[in-house]
Each structure stands twice: as structure tokens, then as C-alpha cells.
Design an enzyme around this catalytic site. Structure first.
Site, PDB file in Angstrom:
ATOM      1  N   LYS A  59      29.411  36.269  49.260  1.00  0.00           N
ATOM      2  CA  LYS A  59      29.486  36.177  50.774  1.00  0.00           C
ATOM      3  C   LYS A  59      30.084  37.443  51.210  1.00  0.00           C
ATOM      4  CE  LYS A  59      32.008  33.561  54.207  1.00  0.00           C
ATOM      5  NZ  LYS A  59      32.835  32.582  54.513  1.00  0.00           N
ATOM      6  N   LYS A 115      33.577  37.560  47.465  1.00  0.00           N
ATOM      7  CA  LYS A 115      33.883  37.360  49.085  1.00  0.00           C
ATOM      8  C   LYS A 115      34.586  38.391  49.524  1.00  0.00           C
ATOM      9  CE  LYS A 115      35.919  34.704  52.885  1.00  0.00           C
ATOM     10  NZ  LYS A 115      36.820  33.702  53.243  1.00  0.00           N
ATOM     11  N   CYS A 118      45.034  33.714  54.815  1.00  0.00           N
ATOM     12  CA  CYS A 118      44.871  32.520  54.028  1.00  0.00           C
ATOM     13  C   CYS A 118      45.822  32.120  52.969  1.00  0.00           C
ATOM     14  CB  CYS A 118      43.655  33.168  53.160  1.00  0.00           C
ATOM     15  SG  CYS A 118      42.244  33.570  54.378  1.00  0.00           S
TER      16      CYS A 118
END
Length: 324
Positions: A247, A194, A129
Site C-alpha cells: 500500500k 505500507k 495509530c
């Protein structure tokens, strides 16, 4: 037997139950994730997510029109570029797949909120990422690309930016980028808590974003931690997040509840690909009633504190709700 308290009195009929219903799932709670890919007239099935597809831009526009017509207020877009490289340059290119898709959807479906996912795993050749430095994702080096990507997505017409990479300081950089480029009216939906979850497996296929080495545990949250989630959310709020997200959703309903109760902020939850795939597989085997379990699942997520739910079931749920 004489009982003073009989809770069943208010469960006697469907009308009784409706009168005292505490949690109401509505169309306005739903956000639909969509995958966009190069080409034209492409609608490619995602094997691990039955009923989900990768769309070329032309068919993405048609899909967004259907979403709008169902009454779903928003979509979140994930891009699959034609080419990947070490720095994920298509993520911030003015002619990138997401930027192209946003402009097309805005031209034809103006009354739909578009949330642009801001991450680099779909765009990098290594599948991580951000920029790799010393064998890991370099946080501050990646923030330079976060700035450029946020500006390019918002300039293309995105109503909201959704940074999902869990880089420290990303929300502050995005807020600065938008404010400095006359885009201060664009909101930020922060993937604030997350987790480094195994529930993302089908998404990796859908977005072609599997890591070529290692994993994401140095930047996504440890699944064992709860208090840390509150610290992460607090930081994102301080940096300028308009919406905070938890999440995944189902295995983290405790986190969702604590976030909502602690901060009283607009709060989203992502009903992720693995959660979707498990229900689809069980329903395909006749082990459960898909309609009922979908509505129960989404209601549970809302009851735990979600003001909005990102879910691959959004279109199905919209149809179910209109039947009620």
C-alpha cells in the site's frame, strides 16, 4: 518486405487479442472499502472522493447487499466513532462502531467476507495509530490494544483482520489473540509494506483521521526504500499473516512485483484514495475515459502481482466487467 515475426497477426481482431490475453481481471479480484459512522439513515458524501460515502449501520447493510449482488466477494470496513479519546477505546469496545457494523452486516449479508481494519487513527483524539508515549506512538503499549481489538472484531463476526498501523509485532500479537480465544479460523491480511505516502490525503478526510501533530514516518515505511519492504513482509509471514499487502499500489508496482516473486504468498494491493481521486478529477474534466482508465489501472495492479485489489472503484469495475 518479408518478415518472419509479425506480432500484429495476433492483434488483428478482438477475438485474436482475447485468445492470447495474459492477465484477466475478474470480480473475484475486488475488495470494496467502506466507511461506517454513527446515526441512522446517514449517507454522507466524501467531498475529496466523488462517489464515496460515510454510511450509518442501517445503510451500510444495504450497501453491502448491493456489493454482494454485484458479485464482489469482500469488503473492508473503516469506522468513525461517535467519540474519540487518547487510547481509541471505541476500536476495541464490544459496542464500538465497527463491532456493531460487523454484527449487522453478518446478520443480513452472510455471504460476504468482512475484513475489519485494525488501526487506531480513526479512534484517537490525536489521530495517530496507537498510544502516545514520549511524543511518539509507543509500539509495545499499542500492541496491548491490538490484542483486545482483534478479539473484539473477530468475536463480532469479522472473517479477517487487517492490521494497518505498521506496529512491529502486530501480526504475531493478533495471531496469538485469535488462537487463544477460539478464533483461530480467522485470517490476517497484513498491511505488510505500507508506506508513509502522500496518496492517503482523501482518506484522512473520509475517516477523520488526520494527525494532530507530527506525521506517521516513524512507523510507516520510507517511500525511498524497497529492500526494507521485503524484510517487513518476511516478518509478517513469520508471525502468521495469511495475506500480505502493499500500500499504495500504483506508485509501488515495483514493490508489489518483488513481493509476489519473492514470497509467492496470497498478495493484496490497495488502490488508495489519492489514486482514486486523481482519476475521478481527470475524468470529471473530460481529460480521460474513466471506464477505460479504471480497467487499465486495475489490470496493471493485477499484472504486477496482486491476487486481490482493495479499490474504491470496485463497484464501478464490477459493472464494467459485466458489460464485457
Amino acid at each position: 518486405m518479408q518478415l518472419k515475426k509479425r506480432p500484429r497477426r495476433l492483434r488483428k481482431t478482438a477475438l485474436h487479442r482475447r485468445m492470447i490475453q495474459e492477465t484477466h481481471l475478474t470480480l473475484d479480484d475486488l475488495i470494496y472499502p467502506l466507511f461506517v459512522c454513527p446515526g441512522s439513515s446517514v449517507k454522507q458524501a466524501i467531498a475529496s472522493m466523488p462517489g464515496q460515502y460515510r454510511f450509518s449501520v442501517d445503510l451500510l447493510v444495504e450497501e453491502c447487499q448491493q456489493v454482494r449482488d454485484l458479485g464482489i466477494p469482500a469488503v473492508v470496513l473503516f469506522g468513525l466513532p461517535e467519540k474519540k479519546d487518547l487510547v481509541g477505546s471505541d476500536a476495541y469496545s464490544e459496542t464500538g462502531i465497527i463491532q456493531t457494523a460487523i454484527r449487522a452486516v453478518k446478520k443480513h449479508v452472510s455471504d460476504l467476507i468482512i475484513i475489519a481494519d485494525l488501526c487506531f487513527c480513526e479512534y484517537t483524539s490525536h489521530g495517530h495509530c496507537g498510544i502516545i508515549a514520549d511524543g511518539d506512538v509507543g509500539n509495545d503499549q499499542t500492541l496491548e490494544l491490538v490484542y483486545k481489538t482483534a478479539v473484539s472484531q473477530a468475536a463480532a463476526g469479522a472473517d479477517m483482520i487487517g492490521p494497518s498501523g505498521m506496529m512491529d509485532g502486530a501480526v504475531g500479537v493478533i495471531r496469538k489473540a485469535l488462537d487463544e480465544n477460539d478464533l483461530s479460523d480467522r485470517a490476517i491480511m497484513a498491511y505488510a509494506a505500507k508506506y508513509a505516502s502522500s496518496y492517503y490525503g482523501p482518506f484522512r478526510e473520509a475517516a477523520d483521521s488526520g494527525a494532530q501533530f507530527g506525521d506517521r514516518s516513524t512507523y510507516q515505511m520510507d517511500v525511498h526504500n524497497a529492500d526494507e519492504a521485503l524484510r517487513e513482509v518476511a516478518l509478517d509471514i513469520e508471525e502468521g499473516a495469511d495475506i500480505v499487502m502493499v500500500k499504495p499500489a500504483l506508485a509501488y508496482l515495483d514493490i508489489l512485483y518483488r513481493v509476489k516473486q519473492t514470497f509467492h504468498m496470497p498478495t493484496a494491493a490497495y488502490n488508495v484514495s489519492g489514486e482514486y481521486a486523481m482519476i475521478k478529477a481527470a475524468a470529471a474534466n473530460g481529460w480521460l475515459n474513466e471506464r477505460n482508465i479504471v480497467l487499465e489501472t486495475l489490470t496493471a495492479i493485477k499484472r504486477a502481482g496482486a491476487d486481490m485489489i482493495l479499490t474504491y472503484f470496485a463497484k464501478d469495475a464490477a459493472n464494467y466487467l459485466q458489460e464485457c
